[in-house]
Design an enzyme around this catalytic site. Sequence first.
Site, short mmCIF file in Angstrom:
data_model
loop_
_atom_site.label_atom_id
_atom_site.label_comp_id
_atom_site.label_asym_id
_atom_site.label_seq_id
_atom_site.Cartn_x
_atom_site.Cartn_y
_atom_site.Cartn_z
N HIS A 75 -40.20 18.59 11.20
CA HIS A 75 -39.33 19.06 10.10
C HIS A 75 -39.60 20.54 9.79
O HIS A 75 -39.47 20.97 8.64
CB HIS A 75 -39.54 18.22 8.83
CG HIS A 75 -39.51 16.75 9.09
ND1 HIS A 75 -38.34 16.04 9.24
CD2 HIS A 75 -40.52 15.86 9.28
CE1 HIS A 75 -38.63 14.76 9.48
NE2 HIS A 75 -39.95 14.64 9.52
N SER A 127 -31.50 46.52 16.49
CA SER A 127 -30.34 46.64 15.63
C SER A 127 -29.74 48.04 15.81
O SER A 127 -30.47 49.00 16.05
CB SER A 127 -30.76 46.44 14.17
OG SER A 127 -29.83 47.04 13.30
N LYS A 148 -36.09 47.05 13.91
CA LYS A 148 -35.85 45.66 14.30
C LYS A 148 -36.05 45.42 15.79
O LYS A 148 -35.67 46.21 16.64
CB LYS A 148 -34.42 45.25 13.95
CG LYS A 148 -34.14 45.24 12.46
CD LYS A 148 -34.54 43.95 11.81
CE LYS A 148 -33.46 42.91 12.04
NZ LYS A 148 -33.92 41.60 11.59
N GLU A 173 -31.28 33.71 21.40
CA GLU A 173 -30.18 33.23 20.56
C GLU A 173 -28.96 32.92 21.43
O GLU A 173 -28.25 31.93 21.21
CB GLU A 173 -29.85 34.28 19.48
CG GLU A 173 -30.96 34.35 18.43
CD GLU A 173 -30.87 35.56 17.51
OE1 GLU A 173 -29.95 36.38 17.66
OE2 GLU A 173 -31.76 35.69 16.64
#
Length: 503
Positions: free
Chosen positions: A175, A294, A300, A307
């Site tokens: 979880h 980014s 970043k 992804e």
Amino acid sequence: MTEESAHDAAATDGGTDANGGSNDDAAGVVRRDRFSGGPARSFLSSLPADERIFEADLAVDRAHVVMLAEQGIIDDAVAGEILTALDAIEVDGHGSLPEGEDVHEAIETAVIDQIGEEGGKMHTARSRNDEVAACIRYRLREDVLEAVEATLVFRESLLEVAANHRETIMPGYTHLQPAQPITVAHWALSYAAAVERDTARLLEAYARINQSPLGGAAFAGTTFDIDRERTAELLGFGEVVENSMDASSSRDFLLETVQALSTHATTLSGLAEDVIVFANRGFVDLADEYSSTSSIMPQKKNPDTLELVRAVAGDAAGGVQGLTTTLKGLPRAYNRDLQRATTHAWETVDAVTEASEVAAGAVATAEWNDGRLAAEAGAGFSTATGVADLLAKHGLPFRTAHELVAIAAENGADYAALEDAAQEVLGEDIASLVDPDDLEDTLDPAASVTSRDSQGGPAPEAVTEQLEATREALETDRTRHVETAETLEAARETLRGVVSSYD
Ligand code: ARG
């Protein structure tokens, strides 16, 4: 009708072909004025998409023509001419094909263009229905072997991570909450095992792809004395799809393949998600080449490749859905819907193979942050289960031990909290139940991992056994992959040899 008059008839068709060229030239040679003209022409055509099966179609044509000659259905001389024309067509490439509804028709037209009407004998005793099914299977074999190879490389990179991190303690989650300490090796091997099954599913699909539908003709066989075993052999197929209607119209082999790919993509998406979360927590550093930055926030470093890997599961599920919906309720035998079924398979196999390759690279080049992992391994009282186990080993019913430890978890999750909880639940000093040193030990994440040495568990010695078995399975699959690829190459070699004997 002569070759020239066939051209003349075609020239009245007008319009633009699916390849964007004028159809005033060879269009209609194969089916003359019966070729559908007008606005639906490019809608009907699969020629651009058929580039994928251009080489496959040439192989299927060659095997079929050789078989026709061997069976005495066409003369050797005509066979030789057709085979020579096919060689020239291969050199010119798919882009030079004349118009046609598809690659099968266009190649036949090109053969007739080169050698005259005799070229039309190549389509004796077959239909585009068995032809296209053979082409798809022929090409898909190679694509699935590439996908299999990607899974093997992926397994190798997971094994390497496991071998290097047998003792690297990390938090394990359920979880998304810290649950029990494990090692990076145990985590990696959990995915190696899943990908091993993905490989197996792809190889099972391969076995059913690798069956020859050629000779099924439109669906009802043929009056000619063909030799289906021979064409299967020349194309390297393991066996023949017996029933001619099944051969020409079934596409469950596509569905099975896309499903197996989708399952692999789902495995990959879980791994990608794990690594994204791990990177986010500073447990792992992705190599720059598998990261992105980014365009506005200079600080970043984002896990974009993973992804995208995660997202490919959506593409693959879409492939399964699209294909299933296309195939659902199709009556026997051939229906043109099948033309649009094929593209789902190409798109899915390309997307999933690439995702698998990228995921393997990202995993192989990532740096695990041992210190940070160790620091977090005990977070959230992740050793609680080990404490409950210890109390249960000393005679406390596990359910009572669970309750006792749960109380301690809420009150500091340390030795003192356990002492208080023992008083509360048992009315006793915890030291009367277990050796305090043993208890302290179970609170240590590393000791907790070492103690969970049951079969398949995270203890380094249990992991060593898993590592060996996983490596052996990888070697077995690798051998199978190499042998399968060799069988295909041998078939290509045989076909080349037989074809050249017609020169
Ligand atoms: N391009 C077609 C396909 O992909 C080939 C078979 C055409 N057969 C037919 N009966 N129209 O399915």
